[in-house]
Structure formats: C-alpha cells, structure tokens
Design a protein around this motif. Sequence first.
Motif, PDB file in Angstrom:
ATOM      1  N   ARG A 118       0.846  -1.189   0.000  1.00  0.00           N
ATOM      2  CA  ARG A 118       0.000   0.000   0.000  1.00  0.00           C
ATOM      3  C   ARG A 118       0.885   1.243   0.000  1.00  0.00           C
ATOM      4  N   GLY A 119       0.581   2.166  -0.892  1.00  0.00           N
ATOM      5  CA  GLY A 119       1.372   3.382  -0.989  1.00  0.00           C
ATOM      6  C   GLY A 119       0.875   4.462  -0.041  1.00  0.00           C
ATOM      7  N   ASP A 120       0.831   4.154   1.247  1.00  0.00           N
ATOM      8  CA  ASP A 120       0.269   5.089   2.216  1.00  0.00           C
ATOM      9  C   ASP A 120       1.306   5.650   3.177  1.00  0.00           C
ATOM     10  N   LEU A 121       2.612   5.441   2.884  1.00  0.00           N
ATOM     11  CA  LEU A 121       3.669   6.021   3.697  1.00  0.00           C
ATOM     12  C   LEU A 121       4.375   7.108   2.892  1.00  0.00           C
ATOM     13  N   PRO A 122       4.840   8.168   3.549  1.00  0.00           N
ATOM     14  CA  PRO A 122       5.482   9.271   2.813  1.00  0.00           C
ATOM     15  C   PRO A 122       6.792   8.835   2.187  1.00  0.00           C
ATOM     16  N   SER A 170      -3.209   3.745  -3.119  1.00  0.00           N
ATOM     17  CA  SER A 170      -3.694   4.384  -1.900  1.00  0.00           C
ATOM     18  C   SER A 170      -3.478   5.887  -1.923  1.00  0.00           C
ATOM     19  N   GLY A 171      -2.631   6.383  -1.000  1.00  0.00           N
ATOM     20  CA  GLY A 171      -2.470   7.825  -0.863  1.00  0.00           C
ATOM     21  C   GLY A 171      -1.322   8.410  -1.648  1.00  0.00           C
ATOM     22  N   LEU A 172      -0.762   7.685  -2.604  1.00  0.00           N
ATOM     23  CA  LEU A 172       0.372   8.212  -3.369  1.00  0.00           C
ATOM     24  C   LEU A 172      -0.053   9.403  -4.229  1.00  0.00           C
ATOM     25  N   ASP A 173       0.775  10.422  -4.243  1.00  0.00           N
ATOM     26  CA  ASP A 173       0.604  11.515  -5.198  1.00  0.00           C
ATOM     27  C   ASP A 173       1.319  11.085  -6.474  1.00  0.00           C
ATOM     28  N   VAL A 174       0.551  10.531  -7.402  1.00  0.00           N
ATOM     29  CA  VAL A 174       1.154   9.853  -8.546  1.00  0.00           C
ATOM     30  C   VAL A 174       1.911  10.795  -9.467  1.00  0.00           C
ATOM     31  N   ASP A 175       1.659  12.096  -9.381  1.00  0.00           N
ATOM     32  CA  ASP A 175       2.371  13.041 -10.235  1.00  0.00           C
ATOM     33  C   ASP A 175       3.660  13.534  -9.587  1.00  0.00           C
ATOM     34  N   ARG A 176       3.948  13.065  -8.387  1.00  0.00           N
ATOM     35  CA  ARG A 176       5.143  13.516  -7.673  1.00  0.00           C
ATOM     36  C   ARG A 176       6.129  12.387  -7.430  1.00  0.00           C
ATOM     37  N   VAL A 177       5.831  11.183  -7.933  1.00  0.00           N
ATOM     38  CA  VAL A 177       6.732  10.048  -7.774  1.00  0.00           C
ATOM     39  C   VAL A 177       6.933   9.373  -9.118  1.00  0.00           C
TER      40      VAL A 177
END
Length: 873
Positions: free
Chosen positions: A831-835, A848-855
């Motif tokens: 899960r992509g919920d960690l910074p 999950s909570g990933l900002d897909v445009d920043r990674v």
Amino acid sequence: MTSRRAQVPVDPVAVTLVRRTGLVATELLGAGRRGIKRAGRRPARSGDGLAALEADALALGYLLGPRLRARLAGLPADQLAVTGHGLLAVLAATVGADVPHVPLFRDFPRRVPADTHQRYVQRVFTLLCQEPQQPCVLCGLVGPVSAVSPCAHLVCPACWETERYSDCPLCHRRVDAGTPFRTVTGPAPAGTAAPTGTGLPMPRRAAVLEVADDVDGAVHRALGLLLARRTPLAPQDRADLLVLLDRAGTGSHWLPPEVPVRQTRALVLGWLAADPAYAARLPDLLARYADTATDLLRLLYVLHGTDPGLVDPPARRRSLPRRLRRTLLARLDALPLPALVEDLHRHRPAWLAMAENLHPFEQAARHPVAAAAFAVLRRTAVDPSTPLGRLLAGTAVAHPEVLSVWQGRLCRVSWGGRVETALRSGAVDAAVDLLARRPGELLRRTVTLAARTDDPRRLLATTAEAARSVSPGVLLAALGAVRAATWPAGTRLYFPRGGSARLWAEPDHRPRLLAALGGALDDLLAGELRRRAGKLPAVEVALLDAALADLVAPFTERTASTALVRLPRGSSQPLPTGRRVRLFLHWTEPADTQVDLDLSVAMSDDAGAFVGWCDYTRLRFADDAAVHSGDLTSAPPPLGASEFVDLDVPALRSRGIRYLTMVVCSYNDVPFDAMRDAFAGLMADAGHSGVPFVPKAVEQRFELTGRVRVATPLVVDLKAGVLRWVDATLGGTGGEHSVARYSRTLGRLTAAVDAYFAAGRRVGLWEVACWHAATRAGTVLVRRRDGTVSGYRRGDDEPEAAFVARLAALGPADPVPPEALPRPGFAAVIRGDLPVAPAAQVYALYRSGLDVDRVDLVEAADLVGALAPVARR
C-alpha cells in the motif's frame, strides 16, 4: 472509448493515463462534447457539481486529489459537467460499472430457489406440456398464460412469479423490452443513479486521482516506461502502447536508442511502417531495431494485424507494397547466413507462408543471402543449369559449416541438433561449449547440464560468464529452476507458451542436484542479479513492505489478463474483510450469436479432492453458504447478461472446504474473444446494499479474452484466508463446458497450483525488492505485517550477500530511528500510504495515498526489468 452508460466520448489517451498513472487529463475528457443547457433553467453551480462528482467518484472507489479538485473547481459549470461525465465514464468502465448488472433472479441472493432440481423439472414439464390458450399445466388457472418475446415460451406469471425473474424463467434468455419480466431497459447514464455502498469503507485498490498538468509529458513518461520494459508486454500494455504512440506523433524524439523486448520493437516498427512519412527512414530503423530474422517475422505479423508473439498465424495475409518487400529482403540479406538459416527454420511454417508475400527469388542476385536461406527453408533443388542454381551451389560451397547439398537439394547443418547429439552421447562438455555461444540457451538448460556434468567447476565458470549477458527474466527462471531441483521434489507447474496461459501440473521428475552444486549455482545467479541492482542509482533510504513476500516476480506477462489490480500470476492477497465475498461475471454476445457463459465455483479439500460446486445446476450449496444468481443463456445488447455467486466464508470453511476455484465456462463453446465485451471479478462484502453490483466493493475486475472457453482466474484458500491470482485457462474441446465436466482436473490442479506457489518455487517480488534496496540504499526500512517499522544497515564487515540474506529473512534489525531519517527515495510496498521523497521510485500494488504526479511510479515488471545486463543499459 465510448461509455455505454452515458455515451460519453472520451479520448483514449485520457483513459490510458487514468488507468496507468492515476493522472486526469481534464482537457481530453468529453472531448468534442459541449455542456447542455436546459431551457428555462439556470445552470447548476460549479460547487454543487463538484460535490456530486466527488460523491460519485467515491462510490466507484476513487478520491479526487487536491490539485485535481482545484482544477475542476475552476471550470465553468457546463464544462465541469462534461469533464465530470467523462471522468466517471472512465472510472466506471475500470471497475465494471459501465454496464447494467441484471441477474436472472431479481432479489438475489435472498429469493434464489433452494431446490434447483425441482425447478428444472417444472421448467421441462412446462416446456413440453404447456399449450397456447390452455390452462396452466402447473396451477390450472385459465387466462394468465402468455408468450414471452423473443423465445415465445408460454409462461404463467402466477406460477413463475413475475416479480422474481428478470427474464424468461423457462429458457433463461433475455426478453424484449415491454414484457412483464423486464425491469431495466437500458444502461443508466453515468452519474445519474444514486451511488451505492456509501457506508462501505474504501476498497484496498482505492487510489487518489490527480491532474495531469503536462499531458504530453505524462504521455512520454508512460511511453518511455513501456518501451524500456524488459519483459513482453501484456495485451492491455500493447493496446496502451499504440494509443500513446498515436499521441506522441511521428517525430523521432520519443524513440529511444534501444527497445529491449523484441515484441515491443515489432509493434513500434509496425506503427512506423504504416506511416508514409517513415518510408525513407525504414531501412535505417530496421538496421537499428531488427537484428534477427525473427524480428522481421514479428514485424510481418504486426503488418498483417496479428500479435507479434508468433502464436496465432495471420487470419489473412495482406499484399505488401513492393518498396516494403525490397526493404525487408535487403535487411534479411544483411544478416549473417548461419544465423539467418537457423532463425528461418525456428519458425519454418510461418516463414514458408510469408515467403509467398516476399517473393525472395524474384531478384535473387540482388539478395543472394536471403535467397539461399529461403532455398534451404523450401528444400529447393539445386539446378546448376540455372542462374539461381549456380548461385545456391556457390553459397553452399562458401558456407560448409551451415549448408550442404544432399541429393540435389540445399540442406542445413543444425546447431540445435549438434547440442542434442552431444547430450545424448554423454558429451556434456561439448554441449556446454556449444551452448556457451548462446548464453540464453545455456541458462535455460542449467539444471539439465548440472545434473549430468562431471566437471562442476567448468560448468560454474561458463554459467557465470553467460549470466552476465542474459535478460533478468531468463536469470530469474534459471534461479527458480535450480532451487526447485535442489529442494525435495514437488509439483512441477507448466505455463505452456500459447494464446493463453494453459496450466499443466505433474510431479517433478527432474534429477535432484547435489546441495553443494545447487547452492553454488544459486549464489552465482542471485549474485549476478545483486551486482546489476548495485549499478542502479543510489538512494539514501529505501522502504520495503514485508508483505511483498505474497507476490511472485512477474513471468509470462505476455498472456496476462487486463486486470484492475495487476497482481503477478501466482501471487496471493488476504481475502477482503467481512463475512462474504461475491464473484461476478458480465458479457454481451455478438450479433446473430447466442452465447451462454456460466459463472461457477468448484470446491475441494486439502488434498485437492473435489467435494462440491455451485453453478447453474446447484444454485444453493449448503443452504446459503454459496448462492448463485441464476443461469442466463443469452446476452443481447444493451443489457448483456450478469451472473453472481455469493460465498459465505465461515460457512464454507465449517463444511471442511479448503479451496474455492472460480471458473468461467463458455457452455456453447464460443470463445471469449468473440464477445462484444466479457469481464469478471470479485467484490468484498457489500453489506445490505440491496443491489447485486456495488462498484465501491469491487476488489478485482479482469477481462475475459483470447481463444478460451474455460477460465480459472483465481483460487481462494479458506484455511489460509487468502486469494491466489492464477490467471490461467483449461484446454477443452466440444461444447457443454461445465464444472462437472472438469471436476477432477479442477480439484487436483487447484491443490497443485497452491502448493507450487506457496512453496516459493518461483522467485518472489520480496527477494527482487531486497536486491534493489540492499545494494542501492544506505538504510533500509521494512514495514512488517503488524505495521511496525524496522531498520537495517549493512555492517562494516558484513558481506553484501550476508546483508541481503539478513534483510530477506527479516533477521535481527539495527537500531535505526525511522523518524530521524530522510524520506525514502526507493519504495516497494503493498500500500502506498507512507510518505516518500519527491521523485522517488515507487512500486505499490495499491496506490492508496500516493501523489502519482510527484513520484516515479513503476510496475512489478519494471523492478525486474531494471536488472538488465549493465553493459546493455
């Protein structure tokens, strides 16, 4: 793409970006469509529309990110309506909510008949005995019996309970609109129906959508990832590649110096060859990207509208322009004759067919090498009295190591034959020397050679040299084979190459390798992969998820189904929380063809013995432990047909059932690829929603494609509480496909598949992630299954292999305070919920909570592909 719910035209680029990256190109959604203003009404406020859009997106399992929300809030109300409808159409199609789901029994699962056999007898009795304008043969009432359209069966609404059935209760075919059994006449427009499942938690596959500020930049990033992929593309990836190429245009700025996968090269070359602007450049492009005859054969398959995997021959060969034929022959003529002859014979039937389009003897003097290779392929007679015969005879004299003239015909000397002869005669060293010329073949035969060699040191040295130049997929396959041959013998599972992933399991009869030799080969192959990982860009901190141990490193992706959650084949995940899970199936039949697909569940015990089933012949199993929604036997548009099976996990477990196998059969033998659409999936417990299909509860949705009649997409292990993604098919001939017909095979295969993957006989994604993290990062953080985070640092005197082993085994951790560390620059998590750090490379099964445009979001195949030979990168 055009949504069937709302007929909203959406640019395919927008669809591809949302599905692949989670980025929303707002300017491409609803392209060419203007907002509709109703006369006499003021347009709705943007704030109200945005709130409604957010609610509808949540009902589909998606959230709007802050930048996307701000972009949408700035749109005029009419434009917001168009963009919102387009976005919802894309999201609905992604989870399967773009079609109506109307099961046979309206109140499924509450009012499904308990006695399927009695209901069947009543159906047959009515079909045989009911006469027009006569009393009902079941209740004796006069008058209510009427014909159903289009099947014309005579039905008594009192006996067959009009309010229970949605279609003909006798033949289970869809009925025409206006009949008493039709409650839904067509798809509901997107966003107009009240969202269902509002009280449900967000699904595991939930993702945050963000705005694509730079659409062309996002397209080029997605295109670059596909072109750089070092494993064959799945069908959906191939379709996405063509969409992205159309957007990228005919400029050469997007074309990289290297496209590693040959099937991908063929797709790109085929796309370029279709553009007249590239006609003059095609010879240079072929020289760069087609270095074998098989590369050109893949290109010819693409030009004939067929998959470059060379599985299915073209249905119809097309005439090629003369300029293109000469270009292809010139490229073949430039290849070394030994390799050309070998390549042509590797796919002899295909090349014999293609030769009819290429006309290789038309100008043999211009292309003498190509002409000689095709003459060998066709076993052409060498007639010295003709110019062609003299040319062929001279070529044979010049290349005695490859060609010979026997009984007046040109013949070849086979490299593969020499290898097999050496192995049969026990000359293992000679076979090793021959195979060393082709490192990939050597690695594929590593176990065979290791079991027969009398000189392990020589084999290890040759293997080490070969390993430095082969693809990571070949290395991983060899590593898995070595481990399987070193460990105690178990089940051997085959995924034969073909149009679909057909499974075959048998006991592993391969000879066991000595522990010392097997361990040495294991260290050698894993060490080469670690060495390659260490050459990748370094990061200060890496983050791993221990639950990656449930995932298998991807293999045979070329036949992978298009799925909402891209689980590598053989991987497992915990069952969704809640008491029940619901399987679903939807299909729409083509014109003039009645199609009957069946959703079924096969049940087996710990040993794989078949113990029960739930399908159209048994609508209820153990009261309501498993409940089927009814068998629909036709699926005309616009409704199509939907079937469901509710599974009560605790009730089934209490009955001693270990495995549940989801099975989709085409009863009347129509292949899946003949459908207008066909998909299936799984939902979590939807509570008391009261409707059969709840988009928010969808955990997995996948397409049913290919020349397939029986699919076995997933297996549920009730004892372990996990779902294993198998994504495989069964071979079958004739009609009347059903669970009963394949019951023994399903039981044995289910247990074999689970045992095979649970035993770790394929390299796992956790090990691949450990290679990345341990060799690239100074500090590795691991989120354990209980949610706690541990830190690992390599000791000053700790060998790299020992550190990787400690990390992979979750051995003793180091005193590393995670809160004092910078954010990870590399992450492989469930899960992509960690910074994570900005621009971090991230693999996440669930975004999950990933900002897909920043990674830098990557797929599992990209983690494997990054371990390509360093010299080629």
